[in-house]
Design an enzyme around this catalytic site. Structure first.
Site, PDB file in Angstrom:
ATOM      1  N   HIS A 225     -19.779 -35.484 -18.544  1.00  0.00           N
ATOM      2  CA  HIS A 225     -18.450 -35.518 -19.150  1.00  0.00           C
ATOM      3  C   HIS A 225     -17.943 -34.078 -19.180  1.00  0.00           C
ATOM      4  O   HIS A 225     -18.576 -33.197 -19.780  1.00  0.00           O
ATOM      5  CB  HIS A 225     -18.503 -36.116 -20.551  1.00  0.00           C
ATOM      6  CG  HIS A 225     -18.853 -37.575 -20.549  1.00  0.00           C
ATOM      7  ND1 HIS A 225     -19.713 -38.140 -21.464  1.00  0.00           N
ATOM      8  CD2 HIS A 225     -18.464 -38.588 -19.727  1.00  0.00           C
ATOM      9  CE1 HIS A 225     -19.833 -39.441 -21.210  1.00  0.00           C
ATOM     10  NE2 HIS A 225     -19.089 -39.725 -20.152  1.00  0.00           N
ATOM     11  N   GLU A 228     -17.908 -31.912 -22.346  1.00  0.00           N
ATOM     12  CA  GLU A 228     -19.170 -31.739 -23.070  1.00  0.00           C
ATOM     13  C   GLU A 228     -19.946 -30.640 -22.350  1.00  0.00           C
ATOM     14  O   GLU A 228     -20.692 -30.902 -21.400  1.00  0.00           O
ATOM     15  CB  GLU A 228     -19.943 -33.059 -23.132  1.00  0.00           C
ATOM     16  CG  GLU A 228     -19.164 -34.134 -23.896  1.00  0.00           C
ATOM     17  CD  GLU A 228     -19.814 -35.511 -23.868  1.00  0.00           C
ATOM     18  OE1 GLU A 228     -20.991 -35.602 -23.448  1.00  0.00           O
ATOM     19  OE2 GLU A 228     -19.149 -36.491 -24.251  1.00  0.00           O
ATOM     20  N   HIS A 357     -25.600 -34.192 -23.059  1.00  0.00           N
ATOM     21  CA  HIS A 357     -24.259 -34.539 -23.525  1.00  0.00           C
ATOM     22  C   HIS A 357     -23.926 -33.738 -24.780  1.00  0.00           C
ATOM     23  O   HIS A 357     -24.694 -32.889 -25.227  1.00  0.00           O
ATOM     24  CB  HIS A 357     -24.175 -36.038 -23.839  1.00  0.00           C
ATOM     25  CG  HIS A 357     -24.277 -36.926 -22.647  1.00  0.00           C
ATOM     26  ND1 HIS A 357     -23.257 -37.754 -22.236  1.00  0.00           N
ATOM     27  CD2 HIS A 357     -25.289 -37.120 -21.753  1.00  0.00           C
ATOM     28  CE1 HIS A 357     -23.625 -38.424 -21.161  1.00  0.00           C
ATOM     29  NE2 HIS A 357     -24.858 -38.057 -20.852  1.00  0.00           N
ATOM     30  N   GLU A 449     -28.034 -35.663 -26.822  1.00  0.00           N
ATOM     31  CA  GLU A 449     -26.792 -35.196 -27.430  1.00  0.00           C
ATOM     32  C   GLU A 449     -27.108 -33.889 -28.144  1.00  0.00           C
ATOM     33  O   GLU A 449     -27.920 -33.850 -29.071  1.00  0.00           O
ATOM     34  CB  GLU A 449     -26.259 -36.231 -28.422  1.00  0.00           C
ATOM     35  CG  GLU A 449     -25.922 -37.586 -27.804  1.00  0.00           C
ATOM     36  CD  GLU A 449     -24.580 -37.587 -27.094  1.00  0.00           C
ATOM     37  OE1 GLU A 449     -23.799 -36.620 -27.290  1.00  0.00           O
ATOM     38  OE2 GLU A 449     -24.297 -38.550 -26.355  1.00  0.00           O
TER      39      GLU A 449
END
Length: 633
Positions: A225, A228, A357, A449
């Site tokens: 992404h 990110e 991410h 994450e």
């Protein structure tokens, strides 16, 4: 009928008597030169004639027809013919070797849409050899787009600049790292983004650019992404750290690089990053730049094999691994970045992977799609649930913020689960990269994450690196858990694509072309079976002790079905690597007669019964000319 090409003598005469004019063709705006001449080699006598030609119109839409593949390479190559470079009243022709390399790389994309290679990209006629002083129309795409940036005086070469990196800066840092550590590092491209940026990988290994027998392959992917960005920076820093520590003699890093082949793709979505970076850290919205230049979410763009897995789950004989890509998948919009990563996965026998991410602080693992289609949150484990939890914990348990006991911190809502979670138990989605890794290849991938800020300010990057350096190393070392070995026939010849079956875990892995395999397994006792067509099954019981950090060696010698045990040659010779570096990434050496069962990029069904391909109506609607030279029949 193809247009009649100009004789070579006339091309030479045009080159010697050119009148240079400004290049004003919109489609050729990215060319490295700013003057051209008329008439051209295709006998276009003015800018208007070029713009009205079917050749020019093709160049302007080709990136859409090929879904971003070979863009902008083909456009710039074609412009070098349609609008030749003019310098000092002389025409410089583009280089033949550049054309030949691009044709080799891009021909499969044309074949996939049933289109012939354009006649004006005939490498033998319209392109010149090096000795004639040709120029490379793709030179600007090969990195080093800006002058080398010297390190501040007095700083050692091991210095890491903890800052955000533009695409050009990222390329420069990775190439500078390879220059320092050429004996253990290499860069290669797995393809291009929709806007034409190289998807650049830096690899580390005792023998870079080749697969070594029984050496596990690991990949880390950042920036899927575009907004990110922490993962992108962590991998740029990790590359520099691995190089520096190797040169400094750090035994842990030297052991890791000498026993593991590590591939780092810092940015899978460089186009989206440009959108996010334009807003800047702290100002970037939750979604600005998330998708690629086609407005596709790359982590929703992979084939949905998980639904197929659930459909097959009740059938005894159905395979729950190496599920083929459904044909209908190619009929939709598939991003070139997605295609490049899928091709990469099929070329390199990856064992382990992580996708980095941002937006929360947790490690998730497959499945990401709920086993019940109406449940947005539902625990949906893979057959390798125990192993995936170990992989996730290898990262989370050494991350200081993930282990922080405060429920009010970023990611505090995952504290009771130890900062790890099954993906579908968090939220369910389809088309994810991790599920595809597991169900289509041998690779186990987790999602990390890295924090609640998707685009953290520059001053936060050093702290993020300190929090993630040890977890990244710990995770890379997990590639050596479980078992590894060779599957050979009775003469010592490797058996490729043999299945390695673990009783009680309905998920098999397969051997690489050299007959080697790696099976990630949790500690405990396991019955492992090797099976291949034409051979008798062979089972062995293995015990993996708790805390064992090196993969156990388990080899299999398979006997033909029609004979009993006989004497065999037990020599496990080090086979020659079957991989070579090719333009656009890594490609296996293979028999020309051997065909991929599922060619990537088969977006449209081939035309049948002599009917025109699907793109014909579209192209002929753009111009009164009918480019029959694009038809294969």
């Amino acid at each position: 009928m193809l247009p009649l090409p100009l004789p070579l003598a006339l091309l030479v005469a045009l080159a010697a008597t050119a009148t240079c004019v400004n290049l004003q063709l919109t489609t050729c705006s990215g060319a490295t030169y700013n003057q051209t001449t008329f008439p051209t080699a295709l006998e276009h006598r003015s800018r208007e004639a070029v713009e009205a030609s079917s050749e020019y119109i093709l160049l302007s839409v080709l990136h859409h027809l090929l879904e971003g593949q070979c863009n902008p390479d083909l456009r710039l190559l074609g412009c070098a013919v349609l609008a030749p470079r003019c310098e000092g009243s002389r025409v410089r022709r583009p280089c033949r070797h550049v054309c030949q390399g691009l044709q080799e790389a891009c021909q499969p994309a044309f074949d996939a849409i049933d289109m012939a290679w354009p006649y004006f990209l005939d490498c033998a006629r319209y392109f010149a050899p090096k000795e004639e002083g040709c120029f490379d129309p793709l030179e600007q795409l090969r990195g080093d787009l800006e002058p080398e940036e010297a390190l501040p005086s007095g700083l050692p070469p091991t210095f890491i600049r903890f800052a955000h990196h533009s695409y050009t800066q990222m390329v420069r840092v990775l190439k500078r790292t390879v220059a320092r550590c050429a004996q253990v590092a290499n860069t290669y491209s797995i393809g291009r983004s929709f806007d034409g940026k190289d998807l650049l990988v830096i690899e580390f290994s005792g023998h870079p650019s080749q697969h070594e027998l029984m050496e596990p392959e690991v990949k880390l992917i950042g920036n899927i992404h575009g907004n990110e960005v922490a993962g992108r920076e962590m991998l740029i820093y990790l590359a520099q750290y691995l190089c520096s520590e190797y040169l400094l003699g750090n035994p842990r890093i030297q052991r890791l690089l000498n026993t593991t082949r590590i591939h780092l793709l810092p940015s899978m979505n460089p186009d989206g990053y440009e959108v996010a970076a334009a807003e800047g850290a702290g100002y970037n919205g939750w979604t600005s730049g998330r998708k690629n230049a086609q407005n596709l979410d790359l982590n929703r763009n992979f084939p949905d094999l998980t639904s197929e897995y659930y459909r097959l789950a009740g059938a005894r004989a159905a395979r729950a691994d190496h599920i083929p890509i459904p044909e209908h998948y190619w009929w939709g919009k598939v991003a070139p970045e997605t295609k490049a990563v899928m091709k990469w996965m099929r070329t390199v026998p990856f064992v382990l992977s992580a996708s980095l991410h941002g937006g929360d602080l947790v490690v998730s693992y497959p499945f990401d799609l709920s086993k019940h289609p109406l449940e947005e949150k539902m625990f949906s484990p893979t057959p390798d649930e125990k192993m995936f939890k170990l992989l996730a914990r290898a990262y989370a348990d050494v991350h200081p913020m993930m282990m922080d006991r405060s429920e009010h911190r970023c990611g505090g809502n995952f504290l009771k689960q130890g900062s790890i979670i099954n993906g579908a138990d968090w939220y369910s989605f389809t088309g994810g990269m991790s599920d595809f890794n597991y169900l289509h290849t041998n690779c186990f991938e987790i999602t990390v994450e890295l924090g609640c800020m998707k685009f953290p300010p520059e001053e936060a990057l050093y702290g993020l690196w300190q929090h993630n350096k040890e977890p990244l190393l710990s995770f890379l070392e997990m590639a050596h858990r479980g078992i590894k070995g060779m599957v050979l026939d009775r003469f010592g010849k490797p058996v490729k694509n043999a299945r390695i079956i673990v009783k009680g875990i309905r998920h098999d892995i397969t051997t690489a072309p050299d007959g080697d395999y790696w099976r990630l397994l949790p500690p405990g006792s396991h019955v492992v079976i090797a099976q291949a067509p034409g051979y008798a099954k062979l089972a062995k019981r293995v015990t993996i002790p708790l805390g064992m950090k090196r993969a156990g060696r388990v080899d299999f010698i398979l006997q033909p079905l029609d004979t009993g045990p006989k004497k065999f040659l037990p020599a496990l010779r080090r086979a020659a690597p079957h991989f070579r570096v090719v333009r656009g990434g890594l490609g296996p050496r293979r028999d020309p007669a051997e065909q991929d069962p599922e060619p990537l990029g088969a977006r449209r069904l081939p035309s049948a019964g002599g009917s025109k391909p699907w793109w014909w109506t579209y192209l002929t609607s753009l111009s009164p000319h009918r480019p029959r030279w694009l038809l294969k029949y």
